[in-house]
Design an enzyme around this catalytic site. Sequence first.
Site, short mmCIF file in Angstrom:
data_model
loop_
_atom_site.label_atom_id
_atom_site.label_comp_id
_atom_site.label_asym_id
_atom_site.label_seq_id
_atom_site.Cartn_x
_atom_site.Cartn_y
_atom_site.Cartn_z
N SER A 12 0.84 -1.20 0.00
CA SER A 12 0.00 0.00 0.00
C SER A 12 0.87 1.25 0.00
CB SER A 12 -0.90 0.02 1.23
OG SER A 12 -1.48 1.30 1.32
N HIS A 37 -1.01 -1.10 -4.42
CA HIS A 37 -2.31 -0.84 -3.79
C HIS A 37 -2.41 0.66 -3.51
CE1 HIS A 37 -5.91 -1.98 -1.48
NE2 HIS A 37 -5.54 -1.05 -0.61
N ASP A 39 -4.75 3.69 -2.00
CA ASP A 39 -5.87 3.98 -1.09
C ASP A 39 -6.37 5.39 -1.28
OD1 ASP A 39 -6.11 1.56 0.56
OD2 ASP A 39 -4.05 2.01 1.15
N MET A 41 -9.06 8.10 0.00
CA MET A 41 -9.95 8.40 1.14
C MET A 41 -10.49 9.81 1.01
SD MET A 41 -7.52 7.02 4.19
CE MET A 41 -6.72 5.42 4.13
N HIS A 70 -8.29 1.21 -4.29
CA HIS A 70 -9.26 0.96 -3.22
C HIS A 70 -9.92 2.29 -2.86
CE1 HIS A 70 -9.69 -0.26 1.33
NE2 HIS A 70 -10.86 -0.11 0.74
N MET A 72 -12.17 4.44 -0.71
CA MET A 72 -12.88 4.59 0.56
C MET A 72 -13.58 5.93 0.51
SD MET A 72 -9.85 3.06 2.91
CE MET A 72 -8.70 3.20 1.56
N MET A 141 -11.49 -6.05 4.84
CA MET A 141 -10.69 -5.16 5.69
C MET A 141 -10.31 -5.88 6.98
SD MET A 141 -10.39 -2.54 3.81
CE MET A 141 -9.30 -1.76 5.02
N ASP A 179 -6.79 -6.63 3.64
CA ASP A 179 -6.19 -5.30 3.65
C ASP A 179 -6.20 -4.73 5.07
OD1 ASP A 179 -5.31 -2.76 3.16
OD2 ASP A 179 -7.06 -2.14 1.99
C1 DX5 Z 1 -6.53 1.19 5.42
C2 DX5 Z 1 -6.04 1.03 4.00
C3 DX5 Z 1 -4.93 0.06 3.90
C4 DX5 Z 1 -3.69 0.50 4.64
C5 DX5 Z 1 -2.99 -0.71 5.13
O1 DX5 Z 1 -7.64 1.99 5.45
O2 DX5 Z 1 -7.08 0.55 3.16
O3 DX5 Z 1 -4.62 -0.27 2.56
O4 DX5 Z 1 -2.82 1.28 3.85
O5 DX5 Z 1 -1.97 -0.31 5.96
P1 DX5 Z 1 -1.29 -1.28 7.00
O6 DX5 Z 1 -0.72 -2.44 6.21
O7 DX5 Z 1 -0.27 -0.43 7.63
O8 DX5 Z 1 -2.36 -1.76 7.95
ZN ZN Z 2 -6.55 -0.34 1.09
#
Ligand code: DX5
Ligand code: ZN
Length: 223
Positions: A12, A37, A39, A41, A70, A72, A141, A179
């Site tokens: 990620s 990956h 993320d 948000m 991904h 969110m 998750m 994840d």
């Molecule tokens: C969390 C994200 C993950 C995050 C994982 O909301 O979707 O992808 O980056 O990070 P670690 O591996 O540090 O838990």
């Molecule tokens: Zn993620």
Amino acid sequence: MKELKSAKIAPSLLSADFGNLQRDVEMVDQSQATWHHIDVMDGLFVPNISYGMPVIKTIRKHAKKPLDVHLMIVDPDRYIRTFADLGADNLTVHYEACPHLHRTLETIRAAGMKAGVALNPHTPATLLEYCLEVTDLVCLMGVNPGFGGQSLIKNTYEKVRDLRTLIDSKGLKTLIEVDGGVTLENTTPLLEAGADVLVAGSFVFGSDDPAGTIAALASVEAC
Ligand code: DX5
Ligand code: ZN
């Protein structure tokens, strides 16, 4: 006898050094990782804001491996075309953000991407029963989304097993991704439970040797 398998690893980039993003993208490309990956948000669906289109455009410019995006965010349907144009290979939306999930997944596929759906820790895997046929990837998750660096919630193992049973009973090839909270300590039990893809952020980028850590995660084998 059951065959040994290893996990696809998707580091990620949320935990990358944004001041050296090109360097970290190139490190992942040269490592044993399968995907990047990404993320996204929005500060609404989750209480944090990460990065958006201009940063993803830069990542796409340098990345050679597929982008596992991904989302969110609330109302992700608004951005399906945008992420296709940005070069996302997998586009994952949250079950909890999609009132018409089946249609959303079909729209993602029609836009030329693999369709993914992510489940928050409280959402049962069985709720996907009638959507799995249009789902290429389920992202379970392992933590409440929004932040890297949290610990894996223990009932994730049971959830992976429930989903594995459901997918196998339908004879589908849908991938199971976990994840959040992934480390070398839980890689074996997650694989044994039936996971195919492991996302790791802080465990990779917080280590002294990120490429070596990716190799270590990718080399774990289990039945
Ligand atoms: C969390 C994200 C993950 C995050 C994982 O909301 O979707 O992808 O980056 O990070 P670690 O591996 O540090 O838990
Ligand atoms: Zn993620």
